[in-house]
Motif scaffolding. Structure first.
Motif, PDB file in Angstrom:
ATOM      1  N   PRO A 156       1.409  -1.144   0.114  1.00 26.03           N
ATOM      2  CA  PRO A 156       0.173   0.296   0.079  1.00 26.03           C
ATOM      3  C   PRO A 156       1.061   1.346   0.763  1.00 26.03           C
ATOM      4  N   PRO A 157       0.044   2.758  -0.330  1.00 26.00           N
ATOM      5  CA  PRO A 157       0.953   3.772  -0.746  1.00 26.00           C
ATOM      6  C   PRO A 157       1.863   4.392   0.504  1.00 26.00           C
ATOM      7  N   LYS A 158       0.816   3.950   2.102  1.00 26.76           N
ATOM      8  CA  LYS A 158       1.538   4.526   2.973  1.00 26.76           C
ATOM      9  C   LYS A 158       2.849   3.988   3.460  1.00 26.76           C
ATOM     10  N   ARG A 159       2.549   2.236   3.283  1.00 28.56           N
ATOM     11  CA  ARG A 159       4.217   1.549   3.468  1.00 28.56           C
ATOM     12  C   ARG A 159       5.160   1.301   1.579  1.00 28.56           C
ATOM     13  N   ALA A 160       4.969   2.610   0.944  1.00 30.89           N
ATOM     14  CA  ALA A 160       5.897   2.029  -0.476  1.00 30.89           C
ATOM     15  C   ALA A 160       7.135   2.022  -0.216  1.00 30.89           C
ATOM     16  N   HIS A 161       8.189   2.492   1.364  1.00 32.83           N
ATOM     17  CA  HIS A 161       9.317   2.661   1.423  1.00 32.83           C
ATOM     18  C   HIS A 161       9.899   1.038   1.409  1.00 32.83           C
TER      19      HIS A 161
END
Length: 177
Positions: A156-161
Motif C-alpha cells: 500500500p502507498p503508506k508503506r511504499a518505502h
C-alpha cells in the motif's frame, strides 16, 4: 501450461505476501491465477501456507495437491509438503531455519540461508523475498520488471518505502544462482 506452487512456513514470515506477489505478477502478465491462503487462528507463530496456480488457460481448482515448486521456510512445512512435489520439481529451503535435508533424487532441491542472508544485508524479515528471488531465477517465471510492478501493487502507498527493500531481497536471492 499450468504452474502450481506452494509456499509454506510460520505465520509472520511473509508466506501469504510472497504468494500475493506471484499472483500479481501473473495478473500483470495477463495469465490466469488463483491464490489460496491457509493459516491457523493463531497467525504469527502458527502455520501458514499459500497455494498459487498460474496458467495460460482457466484454472479449474485453486487447490494444489502436487506442486511444481515448493518454498519451505520451516521444518514442519518441509515435512508436510516435500512428498507432494512433482518429480522434476523445485524445492527451496531456508536452511537458516530448516534442518532437514532433501533426500529426494527426482527433484531439484536448493538450500539457502535466506533468513541469515536477509539479516546480513539489513533486510530483516525479507527471507521470503530472498527465496522468491531464487525461485524466479531458477524458473524465469517472471521478469524483474513484472516483479517490480507487482510489488508496487501489493504494497500500500503508506508503506511504499518497503518496495525498495523487498526488491533488493529478491535481487539478493536471484544473485545466488
Amino acid at each position: 501450461m499450468t504452474t502450481e506452487i506452494i509456499l509454506a512456513g510460520f505465520g509472520g514470515q511473509g508466506i501469504l505476501f510472497a504468494g500475493k506477489v506471484l499472483a500479481y505478477c501473473a495478473l500483470i502478465d495477463n495469465r490466469e491465477i488463483s491464490w489460496l491462503p491457509s493459516y491457523g487462528p493463531e497467525m504469527r507463530g502458527g502455520t501458514a501456507n499459500c497455494s498459487v496456480c498460474i496458467s495460460d488457460e482457466p484454472i479449474g481448482s485453486p487447490v494444489v495437491a502436487n506442486p511444481d515448486y515448493l518454498i519451505a521456510m520451516n521444518g514442519p512445512s518441509y515435512k508436510k509438503f516435500i512428498d507432494a512435489v512433482k518429480p522434476g520439481g523445485l524445492v527451496l529451503l531456508d536452511n537458516s531455519i530448516v534442518d532437514e535435508k532433501c533426500t529426494r533424487s527426482d527433484v531439484k532441491a536448493i538450500s539457502l540461508p535466506a533468513t541469515d542472508m536477509a539479516s546480513d544485508a539489513g533486510l530483516n524479515g525479507a527471507a521470503n523475498m530472498v527465496l522468491l528471488g531464487r525461485m524466479l531465477a531458477e524458473t524465469s517465471l517472471f521478469s524483474m520488471e513484472t516483479v517490480q510492478k507487482a510489488m508496487e501493487k501489493c504494497i500500500p502507498p503508506k508503506r511504499a518505502h518497503l518496495i525498495a527493500s523487498n526488491l533488493k531481497a529478491i535481487e539478493l536471492g536471484m544473485a545466488q544462482k
